[in-house]
Design a protein around this motif. Structure first.
Motif, PDB file in Angstrom:
ATOM      1  N   UNK A   4       0.821  -1.209   0.000  1.00 15.10           N
ATOM      2  CA  UNK A   4       0.000   0.000   0.000  1.00 15.10           C
ATOM      3  C   UNK A   4       0.851   1.254   0.000  1.00 15.10           C
ATOM      4  N   UNK A   5       2.093   1.155   0.474  1.00 16.30           N
ATOM      5  CA  UNK A   5       2.960   2.321   0.510  1.00 16.30           C
ATOM      6  C   UNK A   5       3.285   2.820  -0.888  1.00 16.30           C
ATOM      7  N   UNK A   6       3.402   1.899  -1.849  1.00 17.48           N
ATOM      8  CA  UNK A   6       3.669   2.304  -3.237  1.00 17.48           C
ATOM      9  C   UNK A   6       2.455   3.029  -3.812  1.00 17.48           C
ATOM     10  N   UNK A   7       1.263   2.508  -3.522  1.00 16.52           N
ATOM     11  CA  UNK A   7       0.046   3.147  -4.010  1.00 16.52           C
ATOM     12  C   UNK A   7      -0.098   4.534  -3.396  1.00 16.52           C
ATOM     13  N   UNK A   8       0.232   4.673  -2.132  1.00 18.43           N
ATOM     14  CA  UNK A   8       0.182   5.988  -1.489  1.00 18.43           C
ATOM     15  C   UNK A   8       1.171   6.953  -2.128  1.00 18.43           C
ATOM     16  N   UNK A   9       2.349   6.456  -2.462  1.00 16.80           N
ATOM     17  CA  UNK A   9       3.340   7.312  -3.119  1.00 16.80           C
ATOM     18  C   UNK A   9       2.815   7.810  -4.461  1.00 16.80           C
ATOM     19  N   UNK A  10       2.123   6.929  -5.203  1.00 13.29           N
ATOM     20  CA  UNK A  10       1.522   7.341  -6.475  1.00 13.29           C
ATOM     21  C   UNK A  10       0.447   8.399  -6.236  1.00 13.29           C
ATOM     22  N   UNK A  11      -0.317   8.228  -5.171  1.00 13.62           N
ATOM     23  CA  UNK A  11      -1.366   9.196  -4.825  1.00 13.62           C
ATOM     24  C   UNK A  11      -0.759  10.564  -4.548  1.00 13.62           C
ATOM     25  N   UNK A  12       0.342  10.599  -3.780  1.00 11.35           N
ATOM     26  CA  UNK A  12       1.005  11.874  -3.503  1.00 11.35           C
ATOM     27  C   UNK A  12       1.525  12.511  -4.792  1.00 11.35           C
ATOM     28  N   UNK A  13       2.059  11.681  -5.670  1.00 15.40           N
ATOM     29  CA  UNK A  13       2.527  12.206  -6.949  1.00 15.40           C
ATOM     30  C   UNK A  13       1.405  12.794  -7.777  1.00 15.40           C
ATOM     31  N   UNK A  14       0.234  12.159  -7.716  1.00 19.44           N
ATOM     32  CA  UNK A  14      -0.927  12.683  -8.447  1.00 19.44           C
ATOM     33  C   UNK A  14      -1.383  13.997  -7.831  1.00 19.44           C
ATOM     34  N   UNK A  15      -1.370  14.083  -6.495  1.00 22.26           N
ATOM     35  CA  UNK A  15      -1.690  15.355  -5.845  1.00 22.26           C
ATOM     36  C   UNK A  15      -0.777  16.471  -6.344  1.00 22.26           C
ATOM     37  N   UNK A  16       0.520  16.176  -6.419  1.00 19.85           N
ATOM     38  CA  UNK A  16       1.494  17.182  -6.837  1.00 19.85           C
ATOM     39  C   UNK A  16       1.305  17.565  -8.300  1.00 19.85           C
ATOM     40  N   UNK A  17       1.038  16.575  -9.136  1.00 18.45           N
ATOM     41  CA  UNK A  17       0.840  16.857 -10.562  1.00 18.45           C
ATOM     42  C   UNK A  17      -0.392  17.714 -10.784  1.00 18.45           C
ATOM     43  N   UNK A  18      -1.468  17.398 -10.068  1.00 21.12           N
ATOM     44  CA  UNK A  18      -2.670  18.223 -10.163  1.00 21.12           C
ATOM     45  C   UNK A  18      -2.385  19.654  -9.721  1.00 21.12           C
ATOM     46  N   UNK A  19      -1.575  19.802  -8.669  1.00 20.53           N
ATOM     47  CA  UNK A  19      -1.213  21.138  -8.211  1.00 20.53           C
ATOM     48  C   UNK A  19      -0.390  21.873  -9.270  1.00 20.53           C
ATOM     49  N   UNK A  20       0.489  21.145  -9.964  1.00 17.73           N
ATOM     50  CA  UNK A  20       1.301  21.752 -11.025  1.00 17.73           C
ATOM     51  C   UNK A  20       0.420  22.235 -12.172  1.00 17.73           C
ATOM     52  N   UNK A  21      -0.576  21.435 -12.545  1.00 19.69           N
ATOM     53  CA  UNK A  21      -1.489  21.840 -13.616  1.00 19.69           C
ATOM     54  C   UNK A  21      -2.248  23.102 -13.219  1.00 19.69           C
ATOM     55  N   UNK A  22      -2.735  23.136 -11.983  1.00 24.73           N
ATOM     56  CA  UNK A  22      -3.472  24.315 -11.512  1.00 24.73           C
ATOM     57  C   UNK A  22      -2.567  25.548 -11.488  1.00 24.73           C
ATOM     58  N   UNK A  23      -1.319  25.371 -11.071  1.00 27.23           N
ATOM     59  CA  UNK A  23      -0.368  26.487 -11.043  1.00 27.23           C
ATOM     60  C   UNK A  23      -0.146  27.038 -12.453  1.00 27.23           C
ATOM     61  N   UNK A  24       0.001  26.157 -13.413  1.00 27.09           N
ATOM     62  CA  UNK A  24       0.222  26.586 -14.799  1.00 27.09           C
ATOM     63  C   UNK A  24      -0.987  27.362 -15.308  1.00 27.09           C
ATOM     64  N   UNK A  25      -2.181  26.866 -15.011  1.00 31.45           N
ATOM     65  CA  UNK A  25      -3.383  27.582 -15.455  1.00 31.45           C
ATOM     66  C   UNK A  25      -3.487  28.949 -14.766  1.00 31.45           C
ATOM     67  N   UNK A  26      -3.129  29.007 -13.500  1.00 28.37           N
ATOM     68  CA  UNK A  26      -3.219  30.266 -12.766  1.00 28.37           C
ATOM     69  C   UNK A  26      -2.228  31.300 -13.295  1.00 28.37           C
ATOM     70  N   UNK A  27      -1.161  30.842 -13.940  1.00 32.56           N
ATOM     71  CA  UNK A  27      -0.121  31.739 -14.450  1.00 32.56           C
ATOM     72  C   UNK A  27      -0.033  31.683 -15.978  1.00 32.56           C
ATOM     73  N   UNK A  28      -1.157  31.434 -16.609  1.00 32.70           N
ATOM     74  CA  UNK A  28      -1.185  31.246 -18.062  1.00 32.70           C
ATOM     75  C   UNK A  28      -0.674  32.455 -18.819  1.00 32.70           C
ATOM     76  N   UNK A  29      -1.022  33.647 -18.375  1.00 33.66           N
ATOM     77  CA  UNK A  29      -0.597  34.853 -19.096  1.00 33.66           C
ATOM     78  C   UNK A  29       0.914  35.022 -19.029  1.00 33.66           C
ATOM     79  N   UNK A  30       1.491  34.745 -17.869  1.00 36.62           N
ATOM     80  CA  UNK A  30       2.936  34.910 -17.707  1.00 36.62           C
ATOM     81  C   UNK A  30       3.717  33.949 -18.594  1.00 36.62           C
ATOM     82  N   UNK A  31       3.189  32.734 -18.767  1.00 33.10           N
ATOM     83  CA  UNK A  31       3.893  31.714 -19.547  1.00 33.10           C
ATOM     84  C   UNK A  31       3.407  31.627 -20.996  1.00 33.10           C
ATOM     85  N   UNK A  32       2.433  32.465 -21.339  1.00 36.21           N
ATOM     86  CA  UNK A  32       1.872  32.502 -22.701  1.00 36.21           C
ATOM     87  C   UNK A  32       1.422  31.107 -23.159  1.00 36.21           C
TER      88      UNK A  32
END
Length: 377
Positions: free
Chosen positions: A126-154
Motif C-alpha cells: 500500500x505504501x507504493x500506491x500511497x506514493x503514487x497518490x502523492x505524486x498525483x496530488x502534486x501533478x494536479x497542483x502543477x497543472x493548476x499552477x500553470x493555469x493560474x499563471x497562463x498569461x505569464x507563460x503565454x
C-alpha cells in the motif's frame, strides 16, 4: 534540340540566382523548429514529506523556445521515473532531454518535481500506491499552477498534456482516472494524505488533454471509463520486468501492487472506442528509453504528433520554411547517391558533371523521410 536548349537556359538562370537552395517545410509541434531554449525555475507548491515530519518545496523548470512570438502555446508536463523512491526534475535520462526536445518543437515543456520517498520497512504494498497518490496530488497542483499563471507563460489552458516515464508514467496515466472514492476502495489507511485537490489555486481545474506514458501502468482497469479516460499514447518494451507490459506485479515480485501495463491500457481504451495509441519495443525491457539509440527521440516524435492531433482550441501548427543559400557544398552534394533529374530519373556519376538542374533527396536521421534540395550546376 530546342528542348535541350530550353533546359540549359533554365539551368543557367537558376545558376545565376543561386548555387544551392534548400527548402524544407517544418511544422511546429511536430518537428524541431527552434534551436535555442530558455529555462526558468519556479516553486509551484509546498507539501508534507511522506513521513509527515517536514515540508518540501516542489519546483518546476519551464522550458520555452527563445524569442517565440506565439502567445497561446500548448504545455507538456514532464515527469521523471525513480520507483517513487528517488529522482527530481533535473533527471538527465528523461526529464531534461525530453523537456528540451519538446520545447524545440514549440511546446512549453515543464519538468516538475513531485514527492518521492516511501516507508517500505513493513514491505506493505500500500505504501507504493500511497506514493503514487502523492505524486498525483502534486501533478494536479502543477497543472493548476500553470493555469493560474497562463498569461505569464503565454500558454493555452485548454491544451495541457502529461508525459512521464516509469513512476512518472504511472502518475500521469492514473491522474485523470483516480478519484478519492476509487482510492479508498483499494487502500484502507488514507490518514495524512488529504484530498486529491490540495494546495493553492484550487479554483482552477487540474484536468489535462492527453497523456503519454513511457513504461507505465494503471492501478485498476475498472477506472478506465468513457467518462474518466482521456487520449493516451503508451510506449513500452514488451519484456519489461519492472512495470509489466501486459499485467503483473511491479518488479515481478508477488506481494507488491498488481498493475496493468500499456498493452492492457490500449486494449481497454480501444474496446471503449477511445483515442489510444500503443508503441511497442519488441524484446526490450524497462530501460529501452535509455538503452536504445534514438528510442527516446523517435518516441517523443510520436508523442508530439499524437498531442498535436488533439488540438481543438485555436492552436495552429505553424509552418516554418528554412531557406539556406550558399556557394559551397554543390560538389559534395553531387557525389551523393540520391540525385535525380527533373524527370525523376536517378543520375549516374558520369551524368552529374554536366550543367543541369537536379533534385537531391536527402535522407533524414530516421531513414524514412526525405527533403528535396533543388540545385543547379
Amino acid at each position: 534540340m530546342e528542348l535541350q536548349m530550353l533546359k540549359n537556359a533554365f539551368a543557367l538562370i537558376l545558376l545565376n540566382l543561386f548555387a544551392v537552395i534548400s527548402v524544407t517545410a517544418n511544422t511546429r509541434f511536430v518537428d524541431s523548429v527552434f534551436s535555442e531554449i530558455e529555462k526558468e525555475t519556479v516553486t509551484y507548491r509546498s507539501a508534507q514529506y511522506y513521513s509527515g515530519d517536514s515540508v518540501v518545496e516542489l519546483k518546476m523548470d519551464i522550458y520555452q523556445p527563445k524569442n517565440d512570438e506565439m502567445d497561446n502555446r500548448p504545455v507538456v508536463i514532464v515527469l521523471y521515473g525513480g520507483s517513487f523512491m528517488n529522482g527530481n526534475k533535473d533527471d538527465v535520462a528523461f526529464s531534461v532531454p525530453v523537456s528540451d526536445y519538446l520545447a524545440k518543437k514549440g511546446y512549453v515543456s515543464v519538468a516538475i518535481d513531485y514527492r518521492v520517498g516511501l516507508n517500505m520497512a513493513s514491505m506493505d504494498p500500500a505504501e507504493i500506491i500511497k506514493a503514487a497518490y502523492r505524486g498525483i496530488q502534486d501533478t494536479k497542483a502543477a497543472v493548476r499552477f500553470i493555469r493560474a499563471n497562463a498569461d505569464a507563460f503565454k500558454i493555452n489552458t485548454d491544451e495541457i498534456f502529461l508525459c512521464g516515464y516509469s513512476a512518472g508514467a504511472i502518475i500521469s496515466l492514473n491522474q485523470s482516472l483516480i478519484t478519492e472514492e476509487k482510492f479508498r476502495n483499494i487502500i484502507d489507511d488514507t490518514a495524512g494524505l488529504g484530498p486529491l485537490e490540495t494546495g493553492d489555486n484550487l479554483s482552477f481545474s487540474s484536468s489535462v488533454k492527453g497523456v503519454a506514458g513511457f513504461a507505465g501502468a494503471v492501478i485498476d482497469t475498472t477506472w478506465i471509463t468513457v467518462e474518466a479516460a482521456i487520449p493516451m499514447i503508451c510506449i513500452h518494451g514488451n519484456e519489461d520486468v519492472i512495470v509489466p507490459y501486459d499485467s503483473g506485479y511491479v518488479f515481478s515480485t508477488a506481494g507488491l501492487p498488481y498493475v496493468f501495463g500499456s498493452a492492457v491500457i490500449n486494449s481497454v481504451l480501444k474496446r471503449l472506442g477511445l483515442n489510444s495509441k500503443l508503441i511497442t519495443y519488441p524484446g526490450e525491457g524497462h530501460d529501452f528509453v535509455h538503452k536504445l539509440s534514438g528510442a527516446r527521440e523517435n518516441s517523443i516524435d510520436s508523442v508530439a504528433l499524437f498531442f498535436s492531433s488533439l488540438f481543438t482550441s485555436g492552436v495552429e501548427k505553424q509552418h516554418f520554411v528554412d531557406r539556406t543559400r550558399r556557394q559551397t557544398g554543390v560538389r559534395q552534394a553531387l557525389i551523393s547517391s540520391n540525385i535525380y533529374d527533373l524527370t525523376g530519373r536517378k543520375m549516374g556519376n558520369s551524368q552529374r558533371v554536366s550543367r543541369s538542374v537536379y533534385i537531391r533527396y536527402n535522407r533524414f536521421k530516421n531513414k524514412t523521410d526525405y527533403k528535396k534540395i533543388l540545385f543547379a550546376r
